[in-house]
Design an enzyme around this catalytic site. Structure first.
Site, PDB file in Angstrom:
ATOM      1  N   ALA A 171      33.509 -39.260 -36.469  1.00 12.49           N
ATOM      2  CA  ALA A 171      32.169 -39.836 -35.878  1.00 12.49           C
ATOM      3  C   ALA A 171      31.184 -38.544 -35.534  1.00 12.49           C
ATOM      4  CB  ALA A 171      32.275 -40.720 -34.800  1.00 12.49           C
ATOM      5  N   GLY A 178      37.175 -41.119 -36.219  1.00 14.51           N
ATOM      6  CA  GLY A 178      36.777 -41.837 -37.356  1.00 14.51           C
ATOM      7  C   GLY A 178      37.275 -41.721 -38.667  1.00 14.51           C
ATOM      8  N   GLU A 208      40.689 -43.002 -39.113  1.00 13.82           N
ATOM      9  CA  GLU A 208      40.354 -44.713 -38.938  1.00 13.82           C
ATOM     10  C   GLU A 208      40.106 -45.157 -40.345  1.00 13.82           C
ATOM     11  OE1 GLU A 208      38.191 -44.176 -34.833  1.00 13.82           O
ATOM     12  OE2 GLU A 208      39.713 -45.467 -34.144  1.00 13.82           O
ATOM     13  N   GLU A 259      40.115 -38.296 -29.822  1.00 12.22           N
ATOM     14  CA  GLU A 259      39.136 -39.055 -29.211  1.00 12.22           C
ATOM     15  C   GLU A 259      39.161 -38.705 -27.448  1.00 12.22           C
ATOM     16  OE1 GLU A 259      40.222 -40.508 -31.794  1.00 12.22           O
ATOM     17  OE2 GLU A 259      38.788 -41.514 -32.821  1.00 12.22           O
TER      18      GLU A 259
HETATM   19  C1  HXC Z   1      29.374 -33.517 -35.621  1.00 12.84           C
HETATM   20  C2  HXC Z   1      30.598 -31.981 -36.605  1.00 12.84           C
HETATM   21  C3  HXC Z   1      31.914 -32.907 -36.516  1.00 12.84           C
HETATM   22  C4  HXC Z   1      31.724 -33.945 -35.808  1.00 12.84           C
HETATM   23  C5  HXC Z   1      32.225 -31.030 -37.561  1.00 12.84           C
HETATM   24  N1  HXC Z   1      31.200 -30.816 -37.341  1.00 12.84           N
HETATM   25  N2  HXC Z   1      32.846 -32.108 -37.021  1.00 12.84           N
HETATM   26  N3  HXC Z   1      29.397 -32.596 -36.279  1.00 12.84           N
HETATM   27  N4  HXC Z   1      30.529 -34.292 -35.457  1.00 12.84           N
HETATM   28  N5  HXC Z   1      32.834 -34.953 -35.758  1.00 12.84           N
HETATM   29  C6  HXC Z   1      30.045 -29.700 -37.555  1.00 12.84           C
HETATM   30  C7  HXC Z   1      30.302 -28.634 -36.740  1.00 12.84           C
HETATM   31  O1  HXC Z   1      29.544 -28.773 -35.743  1.00 12.84           O
HETATM   32  C8  HXC Z   1      29.724 -27.482 -37.562  1.00 12.84           C
HETATM   33  O2  HXC Z   1      28.201 -27.692 -37.513  1.00 12.84           O
HETATM   34  C9  HXC Z   1      30.292 -28.063 -38.914  1.00 12.84           C
HETATM   35  O3  HXC Z   1      30.553 -29.129 -38.998  1.00 12.84           O
HETATM   36  C10 HXC Z   1      31.348 -27.263 -39.558  1.00 12.84           C
HETATM   37  O4  HXC Z   1      32.455 -27.315 -38.178  1.00 12.84           O
HETATM   38  P1  HXC Z   1      33.038 -26.084 -37.492  1.00 12.84           P
HETATM   39  O5  HXC Z   1      33.472 -26.702 -36.475  1.00 12.84           O
HETATM   40  O6  HXC Z   1      32.231 -25.047 -37.459  1.00 12.84           O
HETATM   41  O7  HXC Z   1      34.447 -25.741 -38.610  1.00 12.84           O
HETATM   42  P2  HXC Z   1      35.863 -25.269 -38.247  1.00 12.84           P
HETATM   43  O8  HXC Z   1      35.715 -24.413 -37.159  1.00 12.84           O
HETATM   44  O9  HXC Z   1      36.534 -25.292 -39.295  1.00 12.84           O
HETATM   45  O10 HXC Z   1      36.513 -26.563 -37.357  1.00 12.84           O
HETATM   46  C11 HXC Z   1      36.750 -27.920 -38.399  1.00 12.84           C
HETATM   47  C12 HXC Z   1      37.130 -28.997 -37.102  1.00 12.84           C
HETATM   48  C13 HXC Z   1      36.004 -28.950 -35.813  1.00 12.84           C
HETATM   49  C14 HXC Z   1      38.233 -28.590 -36.591  1.00 12.84           C
HETATM   50  C15 HXC Z   1      37.026 -30.129 -38.086  1.00 12.84           C
HETATM   51  O11 HXC Z   1      34.545 -29.032 -36.638  1.00 12.84           O
HETATM   52  C16 HXC Z   1      36.229 -30.350 -35.186  1.00 12.84           C
HETATM   53  O12 HXC Z   1      36.851 -29.908 -34.162  1.00 12.84           O
HETATM   54  N6  HXC Z   1      35.337 -31.316 -35.343  1.00 12.84           N
HETATM   55  C17 HXC Z   1      35.367 -32.208 -34.305  1.00 12.84           C
HETATM   56  C18 HXC Z   1      36.382 -33.179 -34.838  1.00 12.84           C
HETATM   57  C19 HXC Z   1      36.539 -34.405 -33.890  1.00 12.84           C
HETATM   58  O13 HXC Z   1      36.871 -34.286 -32.844  1.00 12.84           O
HETATM   59  N7  HXC Z   1      36.418 -35.489 -34.390  1.00 12.84           N
HETATM   60  C20 HXC Z   1      36.622 -36.840 -33.800  1.00 12.84           C
HETATM   61  C21 HXC Z   1      35.208 -37.308 -33.437  1.00 12.84           C
HETATM   62  S1  HXC Z   1      35.292 -38.784 -32.306  1.00 12.84           S
HETATM   63  P3  HXC Z   1      27.488 -26.560 -36.818  1.00 12.84           P
HETATM   64  O14 HXC Z   1      25.841 -26.749 -37.204  1.00 12.84           O
HETATM   65  O15 HXC Z   1      27.623 -26.814 -35.211  1.00 12.84           O
HETATM   66  O16 HXC Z   1      27.855 -25.250 -37.184  1.00 12.84           O
HETATM   67  C22 HXC Z   1      35.428 -40.062 -33.405  1.00 12.84           C
HETATM   68  C23 HXC Z   1      35.559 -41.344 -32.736  1.00 12.84           C
HETATM   69  C24 HXC Z   1      35.320 -42.537 -33.518  1.00 12.84           C
HETATM   70  O17 HXC Z   1      35.531 -40.021 -34.502  1.00 12.84           O
HETATM   71  C25 HXC Z   1      35.147 -43.619 -32.937  1.00 12.84           C
HETATM   72  C26 HXC Z   1      33.891 -43.351 -32.396  1.00 12.84           C
HETATM   73  C27 HXC Z   1      32.689 -44.373 -32.282  1.00 12.84           C
END
Ligand code: HXC
Length: 256
Positions: free
Chosen positions: A63, A108, A111, A131
């Site tokens: 998400a 997500g 999921e 999460e």
């Molecule tokens: C918003 C995201 C994102 C996310 C990546 N990006 N994941 N933006 N939400 N979930 C964006 C980054 O901010 C970045 O943009 C671009 O995508 C590339 O990502 P980087 O982080 O620069 O790449 P990298 O260093 O290779 O790392 C990749 C990654 C990391 C390991 C996937 O991005 C990451 O940890 N993302 C978050 C993953 C996460 O925690 N997902 C779960 C979310 S909670 P910019 O513009 O900043 O450079 C969830 C809950 C579900 O899903 C239920 C809830 C309703």
């Protein structure tokens, strides 16, 4: 384009595409994926679906944290409900869904993958439910579907630690059925989808309904409670700290 739909005979390939955010789900993207699945569900000529992510890095990185960071309890609950609608669209799709996981499937994203009937992965696939490190519990069905797929112990390890699981481990624990090279992942998924499509659609539908009964005892009430606790997390301090830390590219500090 947010979602692309292509067809190979009676198989539809739905590709989620938001490459600037590693295919993370904001409100528009969630709606676009739901609409695409619904559209395909309405097509009599389609008998199975392959769901994948655009590019070589991500199925979906979860998400959209930048969207969620400032949500309050009501907003969090609403976003949780929208995510449930997405995972329900996949789980209850009229045609069976094979997730072709071509990279990150986080939060997500994981999921959505586990809402599909079957998962194939490329060697660079990474699964996680991160999460709790963001100050929220999983909110799109992970607490209910992951234990059923990989067993309660492994699900607890993944959900409580947020630890990442690579393709080989995912295969070992039953999170994916097979690993295929990235270049041929979608083709291999389409091949299996075509085998399913060659069978009796009525028998396939009946078999899916029956398999769901094997696990469905508490799913509806479990999902309702998940949605409630997910929304509540947005009323506390940890969700703000966890998500701000991601946006600010630092480690979160959670107080007792
Ligand atoms: C918003 C995201 C994102 C996310 C990546 N990006 N994941 N933006 N939400 N979930 C964006 C980054 O901010 C970045 O943009 C671009 O995508 C590339 O990502 P980087 O982080 O620069 O790449 P990298 O260093 O290779 O790392 C990749 C990654 C990391 C390991 C996937 O991005 C990451 O940890 N993302 C978050 C993953 C996460 O925690 N997902 C779960 C979310 S909670 P910019 O513009 O900043 O450079 C969830 C809950 C579900 O899903 C239920 C809830 C309703």
């Amino acid at each position: 384009m947010a979602v692309d739909i292509s067809t190979r005979d009676s198989v539809a390939v739905i590709t989620m595409s938001r490459p600037e955010a590693l295919n993370a789900f904001n409100v528009e993207q969630i709606q676009a994926v739901i609409d695409s699945v619904t559209q395909v569900n309405d097509r009599a000529d389609i008998r199975s679906i392959v769901l994948t992510g655009e590019g070589e890095r991500a199925f979906a990185a979860g998400a959209d944290i930048k969207y969620m960071v400032d949500l309050d309890g009501a907003g969090g609950a609403e976003f949780g409900r929208l995510g449930h609608a997405l995972t329900r669209a996949v789980a209850e799709s009229r045609q069976p869904v094979i997730a072709a996981v071509n990279g990150f499937a986080l939060g997500g994203g994981c999921e959505v993958a586990i809402a599909a009937d079957i998962r194939f992965a490329s060697p660079n696939a990474v699964f996680a439910q991160p999460e709790v490190g963001l100050g929220i519990p999983p909110g799109w069905g992970g607490t209910q579907r992951l234990p059923r797929l990989v067993g309660p112990g492994m699900a607890a390890e993944m959900i409580l630690s947020g630890r990442r699981v690579g393709a080989d481990e995912a295969l070992r624990i039953g999170l994916v059925n097979a690993i295929h090279p990235l270049e041929t992942l979608v083709e291999a998924s389409v091949e299996l989808a075509a085998q399913i499509a060659a069978n009796s659609p009525r028998a396939v539908a009946a078999a899916r309904d029956l398999m769901k009964l094997a696990f469905n005892g508490q799913t509806a009430s479990g999902l309702a409670t998940e949605a409630e606790l997910f929304g509540e997390a947005f009323n506390g301090p940890d969700q703000k700290e966890g998500m701000r830390a991601f946006v600010e590219k630092r480690k979160p500090i959670f107080e007792n």
